[in-house]
Write an enzyme that holds these catalytic residues in place. Structure first.
Site, PDB file in Angstrom:
ATOM      1  N   LYS A  23       0.780  -1.184   0.036  1.00 60.84           N
ATOM      2  CA  LYS A  23       0.042   0.012   0.053  1.00 60.84           C
ATOM      3  C   LYS A  23       0.923   1.239   0.084  1.00 60.84           C
ATOM      4  CE  LYS A  23      -2.117   1.294   3.933  1.00 60.84           C
ATOM      5  NZ  LYS A  23      -3.054   1.225   5.121  1.00 60.84           N
ATOM      6  N   CYS A  40      -0.269  14.915  -6.070  1.00 61.68           N
ATOM      7  CA  CYS A  40      -0.674  14.083  -7.312  1.00 61.68           C
ATOM      8  C   CYS A  40      -1.776  13.050  -7.004  1.00 61.68           C
ATOM      9  CB  CYS A  40       0.634  13.454  -7.769  1.00 61.68           C
ATOM     10  SG  CYS A  40       0.149  12.180  -9.216  1.00 61.68           S
ATOM     11  N   CYS A  42      -3.053  11.491  -9.964  1.00 60.37           N
ATOM     12  CA  CYS A  42      -3.110  10.750 -11.154  1.00 60.37           C
ATOM     13  C   CYS A  42      -2.011   9.652 -11.157  1.00 60.37           C
ATOM     14  CB  CYS A  42      -2.737  11.618 -12.171  1.00 60.37           C
ATOM     15  SG  CYS A  42      -0.903  12.147 -12.631  1.00 60.37           S
ATOM     16  N   CYS A  51       2.418  16.790  -7.289  1.00 62.05           N
ATOM     17  CA  CYS A  51       2.008  17.036  -8.716  1.00 62.05           C
ATOM     18  C   CYS A  51       3.298  17.529  -9.416  1.00 62.05           C
ATOM     19  CB  CYS A  51       0.994  17.878  -8.783  1.00 62.05           C
ATOM     20  SG  CYS A  51       0.610  18.111 -10.421  1.00 62.05           S
ATOM     21  N   HIS A  55      -0.120  14.991 -15.208  1.00 60.25           N
ATOM     22  CA  HIS A  55      -1.388  14.621 -15.255  1.00 60.25           C
ATOM     23  C   HIS A  55      -1.938  15.151 -16.685  1.00 60.25           C
ATOM     24  CE1 HIS A  55      -1.460  18.564 -13.197  1.00 60.25           C
ATOM     25  NE2 HIS A  55      -2.656  18.932 -13.963  1.00 60.25           N
TER      26      HIS A  55
HETATM   27 FE1  FES Z   1      -0.517  13.639 -11.103  1.00 57.01          FE
HETATM   28 FE2  FES Z   1      -0.486  16.254 -11.421  1.00 57.01          FE
HETATM   29  S1  FES Z   1      -2.024  15.201 -10.623  1.00 57.01           S
HETATM   30  S2  FES Z   1       1.005  14.741 -11.872  1.00 57.01           S
END
Ligand code: FES
Length: 75
Positions: A23, A40, A42, A51, A55
């Protein structure tokens, strides 16, 4: 919008972040965030858990609409 790529329809969301762990959980001290930080969501950032803008590439390629969680101090 209908997904056109089989590679983006895998049931696995995380395809790169610390795959050896059961996890992936992260702790960030509020004091270290400063005025504002983007986290982040994504699972594609090279600067996880932050981030790095990746994304945007994902969204462009897939038609998705992912974006970061932005944590900031009250103004
Ligand atoms: Fe993953 Fe921006 S939300 S790089």
């Amino acid at each position: 919008f209908a997904c056109k790529k089989a590679s983006c329809c895998s049931s696995r969301v995380n395809k790169k972040i610390r795959l050896g762990e059961g996890k992936v959980a992260d702790t960030v001290d509020v004091e270290d965030i400063g005025e504002k930080k983007a986290f982040c969501r994504c699972w594609k950032s090279e600067k996880w858990p932050y981030c790095d803008g990746t994304h945007g590439k994902h969204n462009k390629e897939t038609g998705d609409n992912l974006g970061p969680l932005i944590v900031k101090k009250k103004e």
